[in-house]
Design an enzyme around this catalytic site. Structure first.
Site, PDB file in Angstrom:
ATOM      1  N   GLU A 214       0.828  -1.205   0.000  1.00 46.38           N
ATOM      2  CA  GLU A 214       0.000   0.000   0.000  1.00 46.38           C
ATOM      3  C   GLU A 214       0.868   1.262   0.000  1.00 46.38           C
ATOM      4  O   GLU A 214       1.192   1.801  -1.029  1.00 46.38           O
ATOM      5  CB  GLU A 214      -0.983  -0.042   1.174  1.00 46.38           C
ATOM      6  CG  GLU A 214      -1.965  -1.219   1.030  1.00 46.38           C
ATOM      7  CD  GLU A 214      -3.028  -1.248   2.099  1.00 46.38           C
ATOM      8  OE1 GLU A 214      -3.640  -0.205   2.368  1.00 46.38           O
ATOM      9  OE2 GLU A 214      -3.251  -2.335   2.683  1.00 46.38           O
ATOM     10  N   MET A 215       1.296   1.732   1.152  1.00 51.83           N
ATOM     11  CA  MET A 215       2.058   2.988   1.180  1.00 51.83           C
ATOM     12  C   MET A 215       3.563   2.770   1.382  1.00 51.83           C
ATOM     13  O   MET A 215       4.356   3.700   1.222  1.00 51.83           O
ATOM     14  CB  MET A 215       1.483   3.914   2.247  1.00 51.83           C
ATOM     15  CG  MET A 215       0.053   4.360   1.902  1.00 51.83           C
ATOM     16  SD  MET A 215      -0.830   5.152   3.272  1.00 51.83           S
ATOM     17  CE  MET A 215      -0.087   6.783   3.261  1.00 51.83           C
TER      18      MET A 215
END
Lengths: 345, 113
Positions: free
Chosen positions: A137-138
């Site tokens: 994700e990040m």
């Protein structure tokens, strides 16, 4: 934010009862007070919402420097202009990687005891850092590591704007994993639905809902069986169900709790602002509400381990249309949001 | 002499078995409004004796699926609708966590003495 006193809620219930008795529509016979907005936004004792905490959380939420690439913020996927989701079938993460689940809206997430599609986080505070650190994700590191000379906490500490904001929000606690998670959670708790046509109707505005929407509501609670799971103010039982989607690869809740019924089961999503949060389902299988209704009408596609609540509905075309009209009556006018200025020094 | 001794042991064993069975209790725990309830009141813990049985009865108009993954007692009662019930006997002392798989807000601790 809409925080009311318990006495105010009691008055609302009385008013609702009077309205229901005066309106005399067949669908109003039952007590509908469980659809009223709770008197308070739930919040933990160790992280009560304050303006400073909400403002800090908002800055963090919109800051792309929270990601390893400095390019993805929480708001990249939870976009306020797209119903706090992203309009995609499934999310796109670090390095443009297509992820396997859709981005759930964070609207009204304050009212949900378990977070994420599989409910693996027991609070917003426990959820907040998950996507930041997830490599898919990040892809951010909170602390320096073998392949990173510095982590997110170091990056925030060099910015006076953040140092001051953390001190104002959490005096003496510093910039830590805990205060980052708490601030993000405080902001997320302010993202709540506004009154939709349905809310105005249950409060007594007879003209708020069309006849088609009222017929849809009657079906929603009866023949179409929707309210078995989509119940109460937030239109969710906060439970987990396998609804018969064609998706054999994702174990869902079963990965968290090894109980047979949970194979392929996912959290019941809210229906609030449903018109703004397409595509639908945990894998973004359907792009329209009509497709969603048809899925349930045929009793699901895959019957393997399907919830016993799912059964063929035999709805007519006009009934399906009424249900869609009702669902759209759950969408309000979102609260306006202003983009925060982010600290640069 | 040895035969008489064995008979006495067997007799005492039988008496103990019947005595335990006679004193074992059955507790009816309703699933109502997505909570565990005893005599109409929500509970999150119950203390019973080894050998007691809990009858889980669904009073909600939707399915529940009661289970425990505790070391003391692992069971999965499967999904059952309103009006149906299923029983679990707790044979040993200890503590078991009981939940509904569908509605995880439903949680109860069973202390077995």
């Amino acid at each position: 934010m809409d925080i009311k006193s318990p006495s105010s809620k009691f008055s609302q219930k009385i008013l609702l009862a009077i309205c229901l008795s005066l309106m005399g529509t067949p669908v109003l016979a039952a007590d509908l007070s469980h659809y009223l907005r709770p008197s308070e936004i739930p919040q933990p004792d160790n992280n009560r919402m304050t303006p400073a905490r909400i403002e800090l959380g908002k800055m963090l939420f919109f800051d792309p420097r929270l990601s390893g690439s400095n390019w993805i913020s929480c708001a990249t996927c939870h976009n306020p202009g797209l119903g706090w989701s992203d309009g995609l079938p499934t999310a796109i993460g670090h390095g443009q990687k297509i992820l396997r689940r859709s981005t759930p809206t964070i609207l009204n997430t304050a009212y949900q005891p378990l977070q994420l599609w599989d409910g693996r986080a027991r609070s917003l505070e426990k959820q907040a850092l998950g996507p930041i650190e997830d490599e898919g994700e990040m892809a951010q590191h909170l602390h320096k590591s073998n392949d990173r000379s510095h982590g997110l906490i170091d990056e925030l500490k060099v910015l006076k704007g953040y140092r001051d904001a953390f001190e104002a929000a959490y005096p003496g606690e510093g910039i830590t994993k805990k205060t980052i998670a708490k601030a993000l959670s405080s902001f997320e708790r302010t993202i709540v639905s506004t009154d939709a046509a349905f809310d105005r109707w249950i409060k007594g505005d007879k003209k708020a809902m069309s006849k088609s929407a009222l017929r849809g509501f009657k079906l929603f609670e009866g023949k179409a069986n929707c309210a078995k799971c989509h119940s109460n103010f937030n239109f969710t039982d906060n439970g987990f169900h396998n609804i018969g989607l064609e998706d054999a690869t994702d174990a869902g809740r079963y990965a968290i709790r090894k109980v047979k019924i949970l194979i392929g089961a996912f959290k019941t999503p809210t229906l609030r602002d449903i018109a703004l949060t397409a595509p639908y389902m945990h894998n973004g299988a359907y792009t329209t509400l009509e497709e969603v209704i048809e899925h349930y009408n045929v009793g699901g596609i895959s019957k393997e381990n399907i919830s016993p609540n799912i059964k063929k509905l035999n709805l007519s075309n006009s009934e399906k249309s009424d249900l869609v009209v009702f669902l759209k009556s759950l969408t309000g006018k979102p609260n306006p949001i202003t983009y925060p200025m982010l600290p640069v020094e | 002499m040895k035969q008489k001794y064995l008979f006495n042991i067997l007799f005492i064993g039988l008496i103990m078995t019947f005595t335990t069975a006679a004193f074992s209790e059955e507790f009816v725990i309703d699933q109502s409004s997505k909570s565990f309830q005893l005599n109409g009141k929500k509970i999150e813990a119950i203390t019973i004796k080894a050998g007691d049985t809990i009858r889980f009865k669904n009073e909600d108009p939707f399915f529940h699926n009661i289970f425990s993954l505790s070391d003391l007692k692992t069971f999965d009662l499967g999904s059952f609708p309103k009006g149906q019930s299923k029983t679990v006997t707790f044979d040993k002392a200890g503590m078991a966590e009981v939940e509904c798989a569908i509605h995880p807000e439903m949680y109860m601790e069973v202390s077995v003495q």
